[in-house]
Design a protein around this motif. Structure first.
Motif, short mmCIF file in Angstrom:
data_model
loop_
_atom_site.label_atom_id
_atom_site.label_comp_id
_atom_site.label_asym_id
_atom_site.label_seq_id
_atom_site.Cartn_x
_atom_site.Cartn_y
_atom_site.Cartn_z
N LEU A 1 0.83 -1.22 0.00
CA LEU A 1 0.00 0.00 0.00
C LEU A 1 0.86 1.26 0.00
CD1 LEU A 1 -2.87 -1.06 2.44
CD2 LEU A 1 -2.89 -0.97 -0.05
N ASP A 2 2.06 1.14 0.63
CA ASP A 2 2.97 2.29 0.61
C ASP A 2 3.48 2.55 -0.82
OD1 ASP A 2 4.46 4.36 1.73
OD2 ASP A 2 6.25 3.10 1.81
N ILE A 3 3.70 1.47 -1.54
CA ILE A 3 4.12 1.63 -2.94
C ILE A 3 3.04 2.39 -3.71
CG2 ILE A 3 4.56 0.38 -5.11
CD1 ILE A 3 5.74 -1.89 -3.39
N LEU A 4 1.78 2.05 -3.39
CA LEU A 4 0.67 2.64 -4.14
C LEU A 4 0.06 3.86 -3.43
CD1 LEU A 4 -1.02 -0.66 -5.35
CD2 LEU A 4 0.36 0.92 -6.67
N ARG A 5 0.85 4.51 -2.58
CA ARG A 5 0.34 5.71 -1.90
C ARG A 5 0.11 6.82 -2.95
NH1 ARG A 5 5.81 5.74 -1.26
NH2 ARG A 5 6.88 7.70 -1.71
N PRO A 6 -0.76 7.77 -2.60
CA PRO A 6 -1.03 8.84 -3.59
C PRO A 6 0.24 9.59 -3.98
CG PRO A 6 -2.62 8.92 -1.79
CD PRO A 6 -1.57 7.92 -1.38
N PHE A 7 0.21 10.12 -5.18
CA PHE A 7 1.36 10.90 -5.66
C PHE A 7 1.35 12.29 -5.03
CE2 PHE A 7 0.76 7.84 -9.12
CZ PHE A 7 2.03 7.33 -9.19
N ASP A 8 2.53 12.78 -4.77
CA ASP A 8 2.61 14.14 -4.21
C ASP A 8 3.89 14.82 -4.70
OD1 ASP A 8 4.46 12.73 -2.86
OD2 ASP A 8 3.71 13.14 -0.85
N ARG A 9 4.18 15.99 -4.15
CA ARG A 9 5.39 16.75 -4.47
C ARG A 9 5.62 16.87 -5.99
NH1 ARG A 9 7.18 13.64 -0.15
NH2 ARG A 9 8.32 12.29 -1.56
N GLY A 10 4.56 17.09 -6.68
CA GLY A 10 4.71 17.35 -8.12
C GLY A 10 5.05 16.15 -8.96
N GLU A 11 4.87 14.95 -8.41
CA GLU A 11 5.26 13.76 -9.17
C GLU A 11 4.44 13.59 -10.46
OE1 GLU A 11 6.54 11.52 -5.05
OE2 GLU A 11 4.61 11.10 -5.99
N THR A 12 3.16 13.91 -10.35
CA THR A 12 2.32 13.79 -11.56
C THR A 12 2.05 15.16 -12.18
OG1 THR A 12 0.34 13.90 -10.20
CG2 THR A 12 1.12 11.70 -10.79
N ALA A 13 2.53 16.22 -11.54
CA ALA A 13 2.25 17.57 -12.04
C ALA A 13 3.10 17.85 -13.28
CB ALA A 13 2.57 18.59 -10.96
N MET B 1 -1.18 13.22 -18.77
CA MET B 1 -0.42 12.01 -18.45
C MET B 1 -0.31 11.76 -16.95
SD MET B 1 2.42 11.75 -21.35
CE MET B 1 1.97 10.88 -22.83
N GLY B 2 -0.11 12.83 -16.20
CA GLY B 2 -0.03 12.69 -14.75
C GLY B 2 -1.34 12.20 -14.17
N CYS B 3 -2.46 12.72 -14.69
CA CYS B 3 -3.78 12.32 -14.18
C CYS B 3 -4.08 10.87 -14.57
CB CYS B 3 -4.87 13.22 -14.74
SG CYS B 3 -4.76 14.87 -14.07
N ASP B 4 -3.66 10.49 -15.78
CA ASP B 4 -3.85 9.09 -16.19
C ASP B 4 -3.08 8.16 -15.24
OD1 ASP B 4 -5.44 9.79 -18.28
OD2 ASP B 4 -3.96 9.43 -19.86
N LEU B 5 -1.87 8.59 -14.86
CA LEU B 5 -1.06 7.77 -13.96
C LEU B 5 -1.75 7.64 -12.60
CD1 LEU B 5 1.67 6.29 -13.49
CD2 LEU B 5 2.57 8.44 -12.64
N GLU B 6 -2.27 8.75 -12.10
CA GLU B 6 -2.99 8.72 -10.82
C GLU B 6 -4.19 7.78 -10.94
OE1 GLU B 6 -2.80 9.42 -7.84
OE2 GLU B 6 -4.89 9.37 -7.14
N GLY B 7 -4.88 7.82 -12.06
CA GLY B 7 -6.02 6.93 -12.27
C GLY B 7 -5.58 5.47 -12.27
N TYR B 8 -4.42 5.21 -12.89
CA TYR B 8 -3.91 3.84 -12.94
C TYR B 8 -3.56 3.34 -11.54
CZ TYR B 8 -1.40 -0.20 -14.80
OH TYR B 8 -0.99 -1.48 -15.10
#
Lengths: 211, 434
Positions: free
Chosen positions: B251-263, B363-370
């Protein structure tokens, strides 16, 4: 009322096909009048050329370019052509003045520049017109261009008071000199544009032929 | 003596055009505040100790040389060409590059395309011999890949303009896939915690790269690698009997993205700055005087920046704003206006150089969706949700694991056994196989 309108328009229609009408219009009016006609010619032709790129440029820009730079190029072209014509004619014994030649030039090509704009406006209505459609659309323009050149040549020969053969020789010589002047302008432009000097290689054979 | 009227008119015409052409030739606009801020704000130096980008650039260093030292040497060589005003075209010929001795990945490696329904755990079980051979043949690259994580920073060479070299990500991509296969093999042997920890390290590294990328190539590469990490994490989390501790790691691997990772904002800001720095070099005004009549640096820079302004504004766009923007992205080519009169070259370059950012901003939003789909997959499997009840289960998670663009529940395709959401463009979907 209608008769009056026809009377007003008729002399302008005659400018298209009757060399005498062009001569009358040109020589009865002042040089300042001819300058104004030249400026209008330039505006119309410049706008006609740029309007073909209306997919890329805004209409206000095209109109501005036409108004600002059309007269400029027209003044250069008309002055250069008329001066060369006057120079060649003078060497061949013509009594014509520069101002008369200048006036003939301006008025001869007025129908052509109006037609250029109209034709351009028609052409942009079609997306990639085919050969047949393009030819049909260009036909009136070509016709008026031929008539315009005919009117100009005829009037210039009359102004010079030359016989046909001498007049044709004078026009040909003047044309070649105008072409050389145009090439010289290109040369200056290429020199100013630095790297583009390499492109001059393509023009050397032409220069040599003209020399 | 009185001057004739005609001469006065000629004089007026000559004066008018002299003033007009002089004004057009020498006029240039003021640089816009936002453009200047982006162009002059301090960015980390590319050639600086601890920059992972240098090691990535020198990843294929010849044996006996560290990737960082090799990357640094190549960058110094490049700088020696650029600084005296050398053409960016010369860089390929002159940068010291021991290409013949570079280490390349040996052997064929499978693709980890996220859209392929391939069971990685089964694959590594069936192809153990091949994976061993690849591990043996590429031991040096595997070690180098592990060492990339030791670098504390990541800075793209934004200010190198068009001369900015592009790392060869191909070797890294292959080495990385081999490493993921080795992790899957470790998990297949029952060492779940070790496999998950290794995967978390890899994911953290590429999250770090994604968060610090300022050029689109780095960003897109890291995003594509993150897709693969998420895919493997979902597979391990859904198929293995994990303990609570191990599940926590998953679950830690799949934690939400932050710090501009998908921005994408910083990347676009970097791209526009990179382009402007490139233009500065290509149109070096000190060398060509006539060009300044047709190319005005301030006005052109403003135009280049304006092309990107929507996506580099003060605030990062939310997925909903992105959805609205992509919908409006159809009419990209605005016509050239009055600026053409004094800056024709700049106007044309800015027009033909306009980029459709709509492909990238999603692309960042698609990644968050994935990521959300991966979590749903794990939950569906671990809670043993039957095929008939998946739709209802997915709907109950609309708030936390819904479609990132509209907040609606993810969709379930029973025939293809996939959870998915439609891409914003309307072409295709982002999906995960259950």
């Amino acid at each position: 009322m209608e008769d009056n309108q026809v009377l007003k328009i008729a002399p302008y229609i005659a400018l298209i096909c009757r060399p005498a009408a062009v001569r009358d219009a040109a020589l009865k009016r002042s040089v300042i009048y001819a300058m104004a006609v030249n400026a209008i010619n330039g505006m119309l032709v410049m706008t006609a050329l740029w309007i073909q790129m209306s997919y890329m440029f805004t209409v206000p820009l095209i109109v501005t370019i036409g108004f600002l730079f059309g007269p400029f190029f027209s003044f250069i072209v008309s002055s250069t052509c008329s001066r060369i014509q006057w120079f060649v004619g003078g060497r061949m014994g013509s009594p014509a003045s520069y101002n008369d030649i200048y006036r003939i030039f301006a008025w001869s090509f007025l129908p052509l520049s109006v037609m250029a704009l109209l034709n351009s406006l028609v052409l942009i209505q079609f997306y990639k017109p085919g050969l047949l459609l393009g030819s049909v659309t260009l036909l009136p323009f070509i016709l008026i261009a031929l008539l315009g050149v005919r009117n100009y040549c005829s009037n210039i020969i009359a102004l010079h008071q030359f016989m046909r053969l001498r007049g044709a020789a004078c026009l040909t010589l003047a044309f070649l000199l105008i072409l050389s002047a145009f090439m010289c302008l290109l040369l200056v432009a290429f020199l100013l544009l630095g790297d583009s000097i390499n492109e001059l290689n393509n023009f050397f054979p032409l220069f040599m032929a003209l020399g | 003596m009185k001057m004739p009227a005609i001469n006065k008119i000629w004089l007026a015409i000559v004066l008018f055009y002299t003033v007009l052409f002089a004004s057009l030739a020498f006029y240039d606009g003021q640089p816009s505040r936002n453009m200047l801020e982006n162009l002059t704000r301090p960015l980390p130096e590319a050639v600086e100790a601890g920059n992972a980008w240098i090691a990535v650039y020198g990843f294929s260093a010849p044996q006996g040389m560290s990737p960082y030292a090799y990357g640094e040497k190549k960058m110094h060589g490049l700088r020696d060409i650029i600084e005296p005003g050398g053409s960016y075209k010369e860089q390929d010929k002159q940068v010291p590059d021991n290409r013949a001795r570079e280490i390349v990945f040996k052997g064929e490696i499978i693709s980890l395309n996220i859209n392929k329904d391939r069971d990685i755990l089964r694959y590594v079980r069936e192809h153990g011999g091949e994976i061993r051979a690849l591990e043996r043949d590429n031991a040096i690259l595997l070690r180098r890949y592990e060492e990339l994580r030791n670098y504390p920073g990541y800075a793209d060479p934004v200010d190198y303009g068009f001369s900015a070299p592009m790392p060869k990500f191909s070797s890294i991509r292959k080495t990385r896939i081999l490493r993921l296969l080795l992790l899957a093999e470790t998990a297949g042997r029952g060492r779940y915690a070790a496999a998950l920890t290794g995967l978390r390290d890899d994911m953290n590294f590429w999250r770090f790269i994604a968060g610090n990328s300022r050029l689109i190539i780095s960003k897109l590469t890291s995003i594509s690698f993150l897709y693969q990490d998420i895919r493997i994490a979902a597979e391990l989390g859904a198929n293995l009997p994990l303990s609570n501790e191990e599940r926590k790691i998953a679950l830690d691997i799949l934690r939400p993205f932050d710090r501009g990772e998908t921005a994408m904002r910083e990347v676009f800001r970097g791209e526009v700055r990179n382009m402007q720095k490139g233009m500065e070099k290509v149109y070096s005004l000190s060398r060509r005087t006539t060009e300044r009549f047709f190319f005005k640096p301030n006005s052109s820079d403003n135009l280049f920046y304006k092309n990107w302004e929507d996506v580099v504004g003060d605030v990062e766009l939310s997925p909903q704003q992105i959805a609205a923007k992509v919908g409006r992205a159809g009419n990209l080519r605005e016509k050239i206006g009055f600026g053409f009169l004094y800056n024709p070259v700049g106007e044309i370059l800015a027009t033909i150089g306009k980029v459709d950012t709509s492909t990238y901003i999603v692309m960042g939003c698609d990644l968050e969706g994935y990521r959300r789909l991966a979590l749903l997959k794990i939950l569906v499997r671990t809670e043993k949700i039957s095929s008939e009840n998946i739709r209802k289960f997915v709907e109950s998670h609309a708030a936390d694991l819904g479609n990132p663009y509209n907040g609606e529940p993810m969709k379930w395709d029973p025939a293809g056994k996939t959870l998915y959401f439609n891409k914003l463009s309307g072409n295709g979907r982002v999906e995960i196989f259950l």
